[in-house]
Write a protein that holds these residues in place. Structure first.
Motif, PDB file in Angstrom:
ATOM      1  N   TRP A  20       3.091  26.840  17.943  1.00 18.40           N
ATOM      2  CA  TRP A  20       2.088  25.840  18.277  1.00 18.40           C
ATOM      3  C   TRP A  20       0.697  26.399  17.966  1.00 18.40           C
ATOM      4  CZ3 TRP A  20       3.775  21.131  19.432  1.00 18.40           C
ATOM      5  CH2 TRP A  20       5.050  20.983  19.977  1.00 18.40           C
ATOM      6  N   PRO A  21      -0.320  25.534  17.716  1.00 13.62           N
ATOM      7  CA  PRO A  21      -1.687  26.020  17.477  1.00 13.62           C
ATOM      8  C   PRO A  21      -2.200  26.828  18.662  1.00 13.62           C
ATOM      9  CG  PRO A  21      -1.473  23.721  16.835  1.00 13.62           C
ATOM     10  CD  PRO A  21      -0.186  24.094  17.533  1.00 13.62           C
ATOM     11  N   VAL A  22      -3.017  27.870  18.388  1.00 11.07           N
ATOM     12  CA  VAL A  22      -3.484  28.779  19.441  1.00 11.07           C
ATOM     13  C   VAL A  22      -4.331  28.034  20.469  1.00 11.07           C
ATOM     14  CG1 VAL A  22      -4.896  30.809  19.906  1.00 11.07           C
ATOM     15  CG2 VAL A  22      -3.395  30.760  17.903  1.00 11.07           C
ATOM     16  N   TRP A  23      -5.256  27.143  19.996  1.00  9.49           N
ATOM     17  CA  TRP A  23      -6.131  26.459  20.950  1.00  9.49           C
ATOM     18  C   TRP A  23      -5.331  25.584  21.908  1.00  9.49           C
ATOM     19  CZ3 TRP A  23      -6.152  21.189  21.330  1.00  9.49           C
ATOM     20  CH2 TRP A  23      -5.620  20.467  20.250  1.00  9.49           C
ATOM     21  N   LEU A  24      -4.244  25.005  21.413  1.00 11.11           N
ATOM     22  CA  LEU A  24      -3.429  24.143  22.267  1.00 11.11           C
ATOM     23  C   LEU A  24      -2.671  24.972  23.303  1.00 11.11           C
ATOM     24  CD1 LEU A  24      -2.388  21.303  22.851  1.00 11.11           C
ATOM     25  CD2 LEU A  24      -0.583  21.687  21.159  1.00 11.11           C
ATOM     26  N   VAL A  25      -2.117  26.105  22.878  1.00 11.12           N
ATOM     27  CA  VAL A  25      -1.385  26.981  23.806  1.00 11.12           C
ATOM     28  C   VAL A  25      -2.324  27.550  24.857  1.00 11.12           C
ATOM     29  CG1 VAL A  25      -0.006  29.079  23.993  1.00 11.12           C
ATOM     30  CG2 VAL A  25       0.360  27.515  22.076  1.00 11.12           C
ATOM     31  N   ALA A  26      -3.533  27.996  24.440  1.00 10.07           N
ATOM     32  CA  ALA A  26      -4.485  28.595  25.390  1.00 10.07           C
ATOM     33  C   ALA A  26      -4.939  27.564  26.426  1.00 10.07           C
ATOM     34  CB  ALA A  26      -5.689  29.154  24.630  1.00 10.07           C
ATOM     35  N   THR A  27      -5.278  26.367  25.969  1.00 15.03           N
ATOM     36  CA  THR A  27      -5.703  25.311  26.904  1.00 15.03           C
ATOM     37  C   THR A  27      -4.591  24.964  27.886  1.00 15.03           C
ATOM     38  OG1 THR A  27      -7.170  24.385  25.203  1.00 15.03           O
ATOM     39  CG2 THR A  27      -6.611  22.963  27.073  1.00 15.03           C
ATOM     40  N   GLY A  28      -3.400  24.808  27.393  1.00 16.76           N
ATOM     41  CA  GLY A  28      -2.280  24.493  28.270  1.00 16.76           C
ATOM     42  C   GLY A  28      -2.005  25.586  29.279  1.00 16.76           C
ATOM     43  N   ALA A  29      -2.107  26.868  28.826  1.00 21.36           N
ATOM     44  CA  ALA A  29      -1.864  27.977  29.748  1.00 21.36           C
ATOM     45  C   ALA A  29      -2.912  28.013  30.865  1.00 21.36           C
ATOM     46  CB  ALA A  29      -1.857  29.293  28.968  1.00 21.36           C
ATOM     47  N   LEU A  30      -4.209  27.769  30.520  1.00 24.68           N
ATOM     48  CA  LEU A  30      -5.266  27.783  31.538  1.00 24.68           C
ATOM     49  C   LEU A  30      -5.074  26.659  32.550  1.00 24.68           C
ATOM     50  CD1 LEU A  30      -8.410  28.578  29.327  1.00 24.68           C
ATOM     51  CD2 LEU A  30      -7.270  30.081  30.971  1.00 24.68           C
ATOM     52  N   LEU A  32      -2.254  25.230  33.287  1.00 18.48           N
ATOM     53  CA  LEU A  32      -1.074  25.527  34.077  1.00 18.48           C
ATOM     54  C   LEU A  32      -1.360  26.568  35.145  1.00 18.48           C
ATOM     55  CD1 LEU A  32       1.982  25.156  34.493  1.00 18.48           C
ATOM     56  CD2 LEU A  32       2.355  26.957  32.791  1.00 18.48           C
ATOM     57  N   VAL A  33      -2.087  27.616  34.788  1.00 18.89           N
ATOM     58  CA  VAL A  33      -2.407  28.667  35.764  1.00 18.89           C
ATOM     59  C   VAL A  33      -3.322  28.122  36.859  1.00 18.89           C
ATOM     60  CG1 VAL A  33      -3.593  30.879  36.074  1.00 18.89           C
ATOM     61  CG2 VAL A  33      -2.037  30.550  34.140  1.00 18.89           C
ATOM     62  N   GLY A  34      -4.324  27.286  36.460  1.00 19.09           N
ATOM     63  CA  GLY A  34      -5.222  26.707  37.467  1.00 19.09           C
ATOM     64  C   GLY A  34      -4.468  25.837  38.455  1.00 19.09           C
ATOM     65  N   ALA A  35      -3.593  24.979  37.938  1.00 21.98           N
ATOM     66  CA  ALA A  35      -2.817  24.118  38.823  1.00 21.98           C
ATOM     67  C   ALA A  35      -1.893  24.934  39.716  1.00 21.98           C
ATOM     68  CB  ALA A  35      -2.004  23.126  37.986  1.00 21.98           C
ATOM     69  N   GLY A  39      -2.075  25.010  43.817  1.00 22.87           N
ATOM     70  CA  GLY A  39      -0.903  24.667  44.615  1.00 22.87           C
ATOM     71  C   GLY A  39      -0.414  25.827  45.450  1.00 22.87           C
ATOM     72  N   LEU A  40      -0.446  27.021  44.889  1.00 21.34           N
ATOM     73  CA  LEU A  40       0.028  28.177  45.633  1.00 21.34           C
ATOM     74  C   LEU A  40      -0.888  28.511  46.820  1.00 21.34           C
ATOM     75  CD1 LEU A  40       1.157  30.468  42.678  1.00 21.34           C
ATOM     76  CD2 LEU A  40       2.635  29.426  44.399  1.00 21.34           C
ATOM     77  N   LEU A  73       2.258  37.775  39.259  1.00 22.75           N
ATOM     78  CA  LEU A  73       3.557  37.534  38.614  1.00 22.75           C
ATOM     79  C   LEU A  73       3.420  36.569  37.440  1.00 22.75           C
ATOM     80  CD1 LEU A  73       5.864  37.211  41.771  1.00 22.75           C
ATOM     81  CD2 LEU A  73       5.651  39.157  40.213  1.00 22.75           C
ATOM     82  N   ILE A  74       2.593  35.507  37.665  1.00 22.93           N
ATOM     83  CA  ILE A  74       2.372  34.564  36.566  1.00 22.93           C
ATOM     84  C   ILE A  74       1.695  35.271  35.391  1.00 22.93           C
ATOM     85  CG2 ILE A  74       1.108  32.486  35.874  1.00 22.93           C
ATOM     86  CD1 ILE A  74       1.527  31.406  38.659  1.00 22.93           C
ATOM     87  N   GLY A  75       0.736  36.132  35.692  1.00 21.98           N
ATOM     88  CA  GLY A  75       0.066  36.884  34.631  1.00 21.98           C
ATOM     89  C   GLY A  75       1.030  37.756  33.851  1.00 21.98           C
ATOM     90  N   ALA A  76       1.981  38.344  34.585  1.00 26.67           N
ATOM     91  CA  ALA A  76       2.974  39.177  33.908  1.00 26.67           C
ATOM     92  C   ALA A  76       3.828  38.340  32.955  1.00 26.67           C
ATOM     93  CB  ALA A  76       3.851  39.878  34.941  1.00 26.67           C
ATOM     94  N   VAL A  77       4.184  37.126  33.430  1.00 30.24           N
ATOM     95  CA  VAL A  77       4.976  36.239  32.564  1.00 30.24           C
ATOM     96  C   VAL A  77       4.173  35.851  31.327  1.00 30.24           C
ATOM     97  CG1 VAL A  77       6.073  33.977  32.407  1.00 30.24           C
ATOM     98  CG2 VAL A  77       6.370  35.371  34.463  1.00 30.24           C
ATOM     99  N   LEU A  78       2.885  35.492  31.526  1.00 35.19           N
ATOM    100  CA  LEU A  78       2.054  35.127  30.385  1.00 35.19           C
ATOM    101  C   LEU A  78       1.865  36.295  29.426  1.00 35.19           C
ATOM    102  CD1 LEU A  78      -0.694  32.954  32.152  1.00 35.19           C
ATOM    103  CD2 LEU A  78       1.222  32.177  30.751  1.00 35.19           C
ATOM    104  N   ALA A  79       1.744  37.494  29.990  1.00 31.32           N
ATOM    105  CA  ALA A  79       1.624  38.680  29.131  1.00 31.32           C
ATOM    106  C   ALA A  79       2.880  38.883  28.297  1.00 31.32           C
ATOM    107  CB  ALA A  79       1.343  39.917  29.986  1.00 31.32           C
ATOM    108  N   ALA A  80       4.038  38.627  28.925  1.00 25.65           N
ATOM    109  CA  ALA A  80       5.292  38.746  28.184  1.00 25.65           C
ATOM    110  C   ALA A  80       5.361  37.707  27.066  1.00 25.65           C
ATOM    111  CB  ALA A  80       6.478  38.592  29.134  1.00 25.65           C
ATOM    112  N   LEU A  81       4.892  36.456  27.378  1.00 25.43           N
ATOM    113  CA  LEU A  81       4.873  35.429  26.341  1.00 25.43           C
ATOM    114  C   LEU A  81       3.932  35.803  25.206  1.00 25.43           C
ATOM    115  CD1 LEU A  81       4.850  32.181  28.538  1.00 25.43           C
ATOM    116  CD2 LEU A  81       6.754  33.091  27.185  1.00 25.43           C
ATOM    117  N   TYR A  82       2.786  36.379  25.561  1.00 25.42           N
ATOM    118  CA  TYR A  82       1.847  36.817  24.527  1.00 25.42           C
ATOM    119  C   TYR A  82       2.473  37.903  23.646  1.00 25.42           C
ATOM    120  CZ  TYR A  82      -2.141  39.120  22.368  1.00 25.42           C
ATOM    121  OH  TYR A  82      -3.000  39.699  21.469  1.00 25.42           O
TER     122      TYR A  82
END
Length: 340
Positions: A20-30, A32-35, A39-40, A73-82
């Motif tokens: 997927w395009p980088v800008w789309l993935v970055a926006t979606g990740a931010l 998702l993390v904010g939401a 919620g948490l 933990l979420i950051g670790a998952v995102l780091a793994a995805l990166y």
């Protein structure tokens, strides 16, 4: 118009990973993390409040601590995805480098095939064949180049001005390499199902014995068999179209002994047999269509003895047979031919 929300279309062969395009993935990740953080935070506050036995408000520090832990933990998952994405990009870079190397090998082999010295042309033949084995996506192209070499003008008379020393060995080597790749249809590097185009080629020898011709189209149309021994013995013609139409058998020994015709269409129509020997003895015609229609037998020997015919259509219509031609029909029923 290209849709920016769609991934790049799939490409065959070696290419950059379909991401997927980088800008789309970055926006979606931010987002998702904010939401998730929002919620948490409130979820943790409610959970700690419900579990408190003292009935006193939960400290903000406890809520923040819980939220930070989960976000870690979420950051670790995102780091793994990166890291995974980076690995895919590195693989894409490696694939592009591999494709560049294969292209360079193709260019070098093609240049060698056009060299004046026979030894260099031989090296080009082996290089092109090896490249075909290593490059499945472009295997047909490499095979086409080798077939095209055999279609080039070829002077067999050693006293002629256009005669090239060592050329016969180069051509026999190409034929042998093609034969070797037509032996086992299940091999990873087989050429059995590839199209082979020898249209107009001149053969003064060559070994195709025990080959499996099962591609969509194999063409020997207008070929000339002018000398030496060309061996198709015990070959299988099983599917697709094999075209020997308008070929000239003018002095070579062409051996189809024990060959099998079990499907598709094989045509020797409009061919001329003016010398040498052509042996179809003990061949098995067991399916499909085989045609010798309008062929001319004006010399030499053609042998169909001990061949078997079952479940197929074999046409010997409108043959022209001269008195000096020797044809052995074997058990095949009498066939009307036009006399000179």
């Amino acid at each position: 118009m290209t849709n920016p929300l769609q991934r790049r279309p799939h490409q065959d062969g070696r290419h950059t990973p379909n991401l997927w395009p980088v800008w789309l993935v970055a926006t979606g990740a931010l987002l998702l993390v904010g939401a998730a953080a929002f919620g948490l935070y409130h979820g943790a506050e409610l959970l700690l409040s419900s579990e408190s036995t003292v009935k006193k408000p939960v400290g903000v520090q406890d809520v923040i601590k819980t939220t930070v832990t989960v976000l870690t933990l979420i950051g670790a998952v995102l780091a793994a995805l990166y890291a995974y994405r980076k690995q895919l990009l590195d693989e894409g870079t490696s694939h592009r480098a591999d494709a560049t190397q294969l292209t360079e090998r193709y260019t070098k082999a093609a240049e060698q095939l056009g060299h004046d010295q026979a030894a260099v042309r031989l090296a080009g033949v082996y290089a092109m064949a090896r490249l075909a084995d290593d490059w499945p996506e472009q295997r047909q192209v490499c095979v086409d180049v080798l077939c095209a070499y055999l279609r080039m003008p070829y002077e067999t008379d050693s006293t002629a001005l256009a005669f090239r020393h060592g050329e016969r060995e180069v051509r026999l080597t190409i034929i042998r390499i093609i034969r070797d790749h037509l032996q086992d249809p299940t091999a990873a590097t087989t050429w059995c199902e590839r199209n082979l185009d020898f249209t107009g080629a001149t053969f003064d020898g060559g070994d195709f014995s025990r080959s499996n011709f099962s591609g969509d189209r194999v063409s020997f149309r207008r070929s000339t068999f002018s000398g030496g021994e060309v061996d198709f013995s015990r070959s299988r013609f099983c599917g697709g179209e094999v075209d020997f139409n308008s070929s000239a058998f003018s002095g070579a020994e062409v051996d189809f002994y024990g060959s099998t015709y079990s499907g598709g269409q094989v045509s020797f129509g409009d061919s001329t047999y003016s010398g040498g020997q052509v042996d179809f003895s003990r061949s098995r015609f067991a399916g499909g269509r085989v045609s010798f229609r309008r062929s001319t037998f004006s010399g030499g020997e053609v042998d169909f003895s001990s061949s078997t015919y079952s479940g197929c259509t074999v046409s010997f219509e409108d043959l022209f047979v001269q008195a000096d031609a020797a044809i052995r029909w074997g058990p095949f029923p009498a066939i009307p031919v036009a006399q000179p």
